[in-house]
Design a protein around this motif. Structure first.
Motif, PDB file in Angstrom:
ATOM      1  N   ALA A   1       7.226  14.983  34.712  1.00 53.40           N
ATOM      2  CA  ALA A   1       7.732  16.189  33.473  1.00 53.40           C
ATOM      3  C   ALA A   1       5.845  16.510  32.618  1.00 53.40           C
ATOM      4  O   ALA A   1       5.649  17.654  32.486  1.00 53.40           O
ATOM      5  N   GLU A   2       5.612  15.017  32.171  1.00 54.46           N
ATOM      6  CA  GLU A   2       4.156  14.758  31.370  1.00 54.46           C
ATOM      7  C   GLU A   2       3.501  15.812  32.449  1.00 54.46           C
ATOM      8  O   GLU A   2       2.144  15.832  32.559  1.00 54.46           O
ATOM      9  N   THR A   3       3.410  14.988  33.454  1.00 57.42           N
ATOM     10  CA  THR A   3       1.747  15.529  34.589  1.00 57.42           C
ATOM     11  C   THR A   3       2.185  17.258  34.714  1.00 57.42           C
ATOM     12  O   THR A   3       1.050  17.462  34.715  1.00 57.42           O
ATOM     13  N   LEU A   4       3.766  17.922  35.239  1.00 54.82           N
ATOM     14  CA  LEU A   4       3.526  19.426  34.917  1.00 54.82           C
ATOM     15  C   LEU A   4       2.774  20.403  33.890  1.00 54.82           C
ATOM     16  O   LEU A   4       2.256  20.981  34.063  1.00 54.82           O
ATOM     17  N   ALA A   5       3.079  19.643  32.494  1.00 54.82           N
ATOM     18  CA  ALA A   5       3.073  20.086  31.045  1.00 54.82           C
ATOM     19  C   ALA A   5       0.848  19.934  30.991  1.00 54.82           C
ATOM     20  O   ALA A   5      -0.273  20.877  30.690  1.00 54.82           O
ATOM     21  N   LEU A   6       0.893  18.392  31.958  1.00 59.37           N
ATOM     22  CA  LEU A   6      -0.774  18.557  31.944  1.00 59.37           C
ATOM     23  C   LEU A   6      -1.753  19.497  33.171  1.00 59.37           C
ATOM     24  O   LEU A   6      -2.570  20.276  32.484  1.00 59.37           O
ATOM     25  N   VAL A   7      -0.845  19.965  33.821  1.00 59.07           N
ATOM     26  CA  VAL A   7      -1.381  21.486  34.833  1.00 59.07           C
ATOM     27  C   VAL A   7      -1.693  22.502  34.190  1.00 59.07           C
ATOM     28  O   VAL A   7      -2.940  22.855  33.965  1.00 59.07           O
ATOM     29  N   GLU A   8      -0.358  22.135  33.493  1.00 61.93           N
ATOM     30  CA  GLU A   8      -0.281  24.148  33.482  1.00 61.93           C
ATOM     31  C   GLU A   8      -1.582  23.933  31.888  1.00 61.93           C
ATOM     32  O   GLU A   8      -2.176  25.202  31.241  1.00 61.93           O
ATOM     33  N   VAL A   9      -1.886  22.749  31.179  1.00 61.51           N
ATOM     34  CA  VAL A   9      -2.611  23.043  29.522  1.00 61.51           C
ATOM     35  C   VAL A   9      -3.720  22.866  30.457  1.00 61.51           C
ATOM     36  O   VAL A   9      -4.851  23.806  29.921  1.00 61.51           O
TER      37      VAL A   9
ATOM     38  N   ARG B   1     -10.699  22.640  13.319  1.00 62.68           N
ATOM     39  CA  ARG B   1      -9.799  23.024  14.259  1.00 62.68           C
ATOM     40  C   ARG B   1      -9.033  24.179  14.472  1.00 62.68           C
ATOM     41  O   ARG B   1      -9.740  24.520  13.098  1.00 62.68           O
ATOM     42  N   PHE B   2      -9.221  25.134  15.370  1.00 62.97           N
ATOM     43  CA  PHE B   2      -8.747  26.679  15.502  1.00 62.97           C
ATOM     44  C   PHE B   2      -7.587  26.755  16.105  1.00 62.97           C
ATOM     45  O   PHE B   2      -8.544  26.083  17.488  1.00 62.97           O
ATOM     46  N   PRO B   3      -6.644  26.622  15.896  1.00 64.39           N
ATOM     47  CA  PRO B   3      -5.620  26.552  17.236  1.00 64.39           C
ATOM     48  C   PRO B   3      -5.920  28.024  17.943  1.00 64.39           C
ATOM     49  O   PRO B   3      -5.771  29.077  17.419  1.00 64.39           O
ATOM     50  N   ILE B   4      -6.088  28.023  18.987  1.00 66.57           N
ATOM     51  CA  ILE B   4      -6.407  29.589  19.944  1.00 66.57           C
ATOM     52  C   ILE B   4      -4.798  30.114  20.709  1.00 66.57           C
ATOM     53  O   ILE B   4      -4.789  30.976  20.929  1.00 66.57           O
ATOM     54  N   PHE B   5      -4.959  29.075  20.785  1.00 69.49           N
ATOM     55  CA  PHE B   5      -3.314  29.289  21.335  1.00 69.49           C
ATOM     56  C   PHE B   5      -2.071  28.257  21.958  1.00 69.49           C
ATOM     57  O   PHE B   5      -2.448  26.901  22.013  1.00 69.49           O
ATOM     58  N   TRP B   6      -0.994  28.506  22.077  1.00 65.51           N
ATOM     59  CA  TRP B   6       0.169  27.161  22.078  1.00 65.51           C
ATOM     60  C   TRP B   6       1.433  27.950  22.534  1.00 65.51           C
ATOM     61  O   TRP B   6       1.210  28.884  22.134  1.00 65.51           O
ATOM     62  N   LYS B   7       2.136  27.117  23.277  1.00 65.71           N
ATOM     63  CA  LYS B   7       3.013  27.367  23.721  1.00 65.71           C
ATOM     64  C   LYS B   7       4.204  26.329  23.881  1.00 65.71           C
ATOM     65  O   LYS B   7       3.922  25.077  24.458  1.00 65.71           O
ATOM     66  N   THR B   8       5.750  26.065  23.620  1.00 65.76           N
ATOM     67  CA  THR B   8       6.405  25.596  24.824  1.00 65.76           C
ATOM     68  C   THR B   8       7.571  25.934  25.209  1.00 65.76           C
ATOM     69  O   THR B   8       8.193  27.309  24.852  1.00 65.76           O
ATOM     70  N   ARG B   9       7.778  25.902  26.104  1.00 64.20           N
ATOM     71  CA  ARG B   9       9.099  26.276  27.160  1.00 64.20           C
ATOM     72  C   ARG B   9       9.578  25.638  28.303  1.00 64.20           C
ATOM     73  O   ARG B   9       9.221  24.268  28.347  1.00 64.20           O
TER      74      ARG B   9
ATOM     75  N   CYS C   1      -7.029  20.160  23.826  1.00 64.41           N
ATOM     76  CA  CYS C   1      -5.772  19.887  23.926  1.00 64.41           C
ATOM     77  C   CYS C   1      -4.787  19.009  24.616  1.00 64.41           C
ATOM     78  O   CYS C   1      -5.048  18.840  25.566  1.00 64.41           O
ATOM     79  N   TYR C   2      -4.644  19.275  23.522  1.00 66.67           N
ATOM     80  CA  TYR C   2      -3.056  18.476  23.238  1.00 66.67           C
ATOM     81  C   TYR C   2      -1.886  19.084  24.590  1.00 66.67           C
ATOM     82  O   TYR C   2      -1.764  20.072  24.250  1.00 66.67           O
ATOM     83  N   THR C   3      -1.315  18.099  25.062  1.00 63.09           N
ATOM     84  CA  THR C   3       0.498  18.414  25.325  1.00 63.09           C
ATOM     85  C   THR C   3       1.091  16.962  25.928  1.00 63.09           C
ATOM     86  O   THR C   3       0.863  16.192  25.951  1.00 63.09           O
ATOM     87  N   ASP C   4       2.261  17.913  25.669  1.00 66.87           N
ATOM     88  CA  ASP C   4       3.818  17.168  25.528  1.00 66.87           C
ATOM     89  C   ASP C   4       4.839  17.408  26.488  1.00 66.87           C
ATOM     90  O   ASP C   4       4.400  18.721  25.867  1.00 66.87           O
ATOM     91  N   ALA C   5       5.600  16.492  26.867  1.00 68.14           N
ATOM     92  CA  ALA C   5       6.607  16.912  27.465  1.00 68.14           C
ATOM     93  C   ALA C   5       8.381  16.147  27.222  1.00 68.14           C
ATOM     94  O   ALA C   5       7.116  14.753  26.642  1.00 68.14           O
ATOM     95  N   ALA C   6       9.126  16.464  27.118  1.00 68.32           N
ATOM     96  CA  ALA C   6      10.275  15.582  27.184  1.00 68.32           C
ATOM     97  C   ALA C   6      11.373  15.693  28.073  1.00 68.32           C
ATOM     98  O   ALA C   6      11.379  17.148  28.640  1.00 68.32           O
TER      99      ALA C   6
ATOM    100  N   ASP D   1      20.228  20.746  30.621  1.00 71.53           N
ATOM    101  CA  ASP D   1      19.676  19.448  31.180  1.00 71.53           C
ATOM    102  C   ASP D   1      17.777  19.423  31.468  1.00 71.53           C
ATOM    103  O   ASP D   1      17.533  18.937  32.486  1.00 71.53           O
ATOM    104  N   GLY D   2      17.738  20.767  30.965  1.00 71.97           N
ATOM    105  CA  GLY D   2      15.490  21.353  31.603  1.00 71.97           C
ATOM    106  C   GLY D   2      15.353  20.528  30.679  1.00 71.97           C
ATOM    107  O   GLY D   2      15.492  19.479  29.448  1.00 71.97           O
ATOM    108  N   SER D   3      13.594  20.215  31.070  1.00 71.82           N
ATOM    109  CA  SER D   3      13.037  19.513  30.128  1.00 71.82           C
ATOM    110  C   SER D   3      11.739  20.246  29.607  1.00 71.82           C
ATOM    111  O   SER D   3      11.326  21.241  29.963  1.00 71.82           O
ATOM    112  N   GLN D   4      11.228  19.741  28.468  1.00 68.72           N
ATOM    113  CA  GLN D   4      10.489  21.310  27.382  1.00 68.72           C
ATOM    114  C   GLN D   4       9.068  20.761  27.749  1.00 68.72           C
ATOM    115  O   GLN D   4       8.765  18.908  27.673  1.00 68.72           O
TER     116      GLN D   4
END
Length: 329
Positions: A227-235, A207-215, A178-183, A190-193
């Motif tokens: 930002a990075e922590t919130l993205a990690l919690v979500e993944v 590897r076979f991708p079974i789910f991905w999301k960016t928002r 599970c890879y997670t990243d944030a900007a 001014d939102g964070s992706q």
């Protein structure tokens, strides 16, 4: 239909009510998914001879296909050594929005009513591709979707460029990291992706991708670490959900979940007793630690930024080549 499937011994997935599966001698024998009046299924010869044949006798089937077919705009092809999934046919039907040379030179001009309608339609088609088979264009699609209400000619040109690039990089997917990243604060509002990529990976490294999301992150962070922590919690939450589905249908006791981040401060905050200054952020870090202690996720590892496969889902202009190389063939 649901009653008929249950009478045939189908077990309904408790986390996705449209999914049914059958077990035979302790092993997964077949799966079936419902989408309105369409059915997608796979399984053993026994599953086909007993369950599918019985369904075909009970319900009128308009048309059916196997081995190679298109389902909801997604092309499936079966081979002796696996399955490929792509959207070549659907992608070939998507055309850039026509725009004159004179119009192109006025990049800051607002789009007309018709151009906005075309823009919205094209983003919708692109979104279907981005969410089904092409995570490499997910960030561009999200960014373009956010700009619809105030789109200008330069946005339309960017949209056409993304659409034009689809046919140049066609590839099929091969077969849980599970890879997670944030900007932080990188969007025009001014939102964070935030983004996630969840792969099912075998012992050979395939590897076979079974789910991905960016928002855009649902909570407004005040720092890159947040930002990075919130993205990690979500993944982490999404991967636990998917792992539970996999354990149900496969009968395995557990599915190992490994999360990968490229923010060293986040990694250190998880594996040290030192607490972050932001008290609200402490609760998010604690949530990840609790999932590690409970065994819902097994590891959080740090990787170099150059190895972060979700990077192209959070930042504009980042090459998706390393993502393509990781999952394409």
């Amino acid at each position: 239909m649901v009653k008929a499937l249950q009478e045939l011994g189908g077990l309904q997935c408790s986390l996705d009510m449209s999914m049914f599966y059958w077990r035979q001698d302790g092993h997964l024998d077949g799966m079936l998914c419902l989408h309105v009046d369409d059915i997608l299924y796979c399984g053993s010869q026994n599953f086909n001879d007993t369950i599918i044949t019985s369904l075909q006798k009970q319900f009128r089937v308009g048309s059916s296909a196997e081995a190679s077919f298109t389902y909801l705009g997604v092309d499936f092809k079966s081979y002796t050594d696996g399955i490929t999934v792509d959207q070549k046919q659907y992608i070939s039907s998507i055309s850039p929005s026509p725009i004159t040379m004179a119009r192109q030179s006025n990049k800051d001009s607002c789009l007309s009513v018709q151009e906005i309608a075309d823009f919205r339609s094209l983003v919708g088609q692109l979104n279907w591709v981005a969410t089904q088979t092409r995570p490499d264009v997910a960030f561009d699609t999200c960014e373009l979707g956010v700009s619809i209400s105030k789109a200008v000619v330069s946005d339309l040109l960017h949209l056409n460029k993304v659409v034009g690039g689809l046919n140049k990089t066609l590839y099929s997917y091969f077969f849980l990291e599970c890879y997670t990243d944030a900007a932080f604060a990188n969007l025009s509002n001014d939102g964070s992706q935030g983004a996630m990529l969840i792969f099912l990976r075998d012992s050979d490294g395939k590897r076979f991708p079974i789910f991905w999301k960016t928002r855009c992150l649902r909570r407004t962070p005040r720092s890159t670490l947040e930002a990075e922590t919130l993205a990690l919690v979500e993944v982490a939450e999404a991967s636990v959900y998917l792992a539970n589905i996999l354990t149900q249908i496969t009968g395995r006791k557990s599915i190992t979940v490994r999360c990968l981040v490229d923010n060293r401060s986040l990694y250190d905050s998880i594996y040290s007793t030192r607490q972050v200054d932001n008290k609200k952020l402490r609760m998010d870090v604690k949530a990840v630690k609790n999932m590690l202690v409970s065994g819902e996720i097994n590891r959080v590892d740090w990787v170099e930024g150059s190895q972060q496969l979700a990077d192209c889902l959070t930042k504009k202009g980042v090459s998706p080549n390393k993502l393509r190389a990781a999952i394409g063939r």
